[in-house]
Write an enzyme that holds these catalytic residues in place. Structure first.
Site: not given
Length: 296
Positions: A96, A225, A254
Site C-alpha cells: 500500500s 481491493d 487489500h
C-alpha cells in the site's frame, strides 16, 4: 531483535532486524506498523533470510513527527536505515503506502543495493482521479478519510478494518483479531503524521519513480481491493515498470498478506528464490533459543 536509530533530522525510527543471510526489508501500509508483517517475517526467517521492518516516522513506535511527513522524507528515512545496517543484495517489499515508499526510494536512491522489489496492493502510480488518470478515486473519498481521522480516528480505524480485510463482504468470515490488531497499530501512531500521510498515498504521482525500476519486480494485488482499487494501481504500474510480473488474487482484499498468508508467502518465496546465504539451521536454532528464553 529490535532497536531504534536516529535519522538526520533527529527523528527516532523503530525497526526489527532478525536473522542472518540475504536481507528482506518490509515497508508497511497506512496507518499500520512493522507488526503487520509478522507472518511474513517469521516464514522468511525460517527459510534462511534476514528480515527487517521499520515503523514509518509518525507511525507505531517511531517518533510522532510534526514535520517531514511526506514521501520524499519517508524514502530518505528508508535509505538511512539501509545504510545504517549496510544492506546489500536487498529485497524490498512494500504494501500500500509502503509500496509508494519503495517506489520513491528506488526513484531517489537507485538500485545499487537492491536485488528485487515486491509491491503488494501498492498505491503507485497514482490513486487520485485526474483527467489523465480517469480510473483513480475522487478527492472526496480522501477528504472523508481526513475527516474520519480528525473527528474520531479510533472509531474510524475500527470501521476501516472491516473494509481493509474484506470482512464487509458476506462470503468472508471476520477475524476479530485482525481487526483489533489494525486498530491497535493505528492508534499507536501520531494523529498529525497519519493525517499528513493521507495526501502522500492519495495525491503523489509515482510514475517517474516506476520508470526507473531496473530490477525484477513482482506486483500482487487483490481484484476486490476496496482501499487501493487495482485498476488505477497495479494494472497501470505493470505497464510502466519494465518486465514487471503481475499476480492478481481473484476476490482478494487489500490486506491479503494477512488474510491469505500461506498463499502470499509462497508466491513471495517463489519470486525471491533461494537466499544468497543459506542459514536456515542457524536461524531456526536462534529462534528456538529466543522463544525458550522468553518462556523463562
Amino acid at each position: 531483535m529490535s532497536s531504534f536509530f536516529t535519522v538526520s533530522d533527529g527523528t527516532k525510527i523503530f525497526y526489527k532486524d532478525w536473522g542472518q543471510g540475504q536481507p528482506v526489508l518490509f515497508s508497511h501500509g497506512w496507518p499500520l506498523t512493522s507488526d503487520a508483517w509478522e507472518a511474513q517475517m517469521l516464514a522468511l526467517l525460517h527459510e534462511g533470510y534476514r528480515v527487517i521492518a521499520h515503523d514509518r516516522r509518525g507511525h507505531g513506535r517511531s517518533s510522532q513527527t510534526w514535520e517531514g511527513n511526506h514521501m520524499d522524507q519517508y524514502a530518505d528515512d528508508l535509505s538511512e536505515l539501509i545504510e545504517e545496517l549496510d544492506l546489500h543484495d536487498l529485497i524490498l517489499v512494500g504494501h500500500s503506502t509502503g509500496g509508494g515508499e519503495v517506489a520513491r526510494y528506488l526513484g531517489r536512491h537507485g538500485t545499487t543495493r537492491v536485488a528485487k522489489a515486491v509491491l503488494v496492493g501498492a498505491v503507485p502510480p497514482l490513486m487520485l482521479k485526474t483527467p489523465q488518470n480517469p480510473n483513480g478515486l475522487p478527492k472526496e473519498i480522501f477528504d472523508d478519510i481526513r475527516q474520519g481521522v480528525a473527528d474520531n480516528r479510533s472509531q474510524f480505524y475500527l470501521d476501516l478494518s472491516k473494509k481493509f480485510y474484506g470482512f464487509n463482504r458476506m462470503m468472508n468470515k471476520t477475524s476479530q483479531g485482525l481487526c483489533d490488531s489494525f486498530w491497535l497499530q493505528g492508534m499507536m501512531g501520531g494523529i498529525k503524521a497519519q493525517w499528513d500521510c493521507i495526501e502522500q498515498f492519495s495525491e503523489v504521482d509515482y510514475t517517474d519513480d516506476l520508470k526507473k525500476f531496473d530490477i525484477p519486480t513482482l506486483l500482487i494485488h487483490g481484484s476486490d481491493d476496496q482501499i487501493v482499487p487495482i485498476g488505477a494501481a497495479s494494472i497501470e504500474a505493470a505497464k510502466i515498470i519494465p518486465n514487471a510480473l503481475l499476480k492478481v488474487y481473484e476476490g482478494a482484499d487489500h490486506g491479503l498478506a494477512q488474510t491469505q498468508p500461506e498463499r502470499f508467502n509462497s508466491d513471495l518465496l517463489e519470486f525471491i528464490g533461494t537466499p544468497s546465504e543459506i542459514t536456515v539451521g542457524r536461524n531456526r536454532g536462534r529462534l528456538s533459543d529466543q522463544l525458550g528464553a522468553q518462556h523463562h
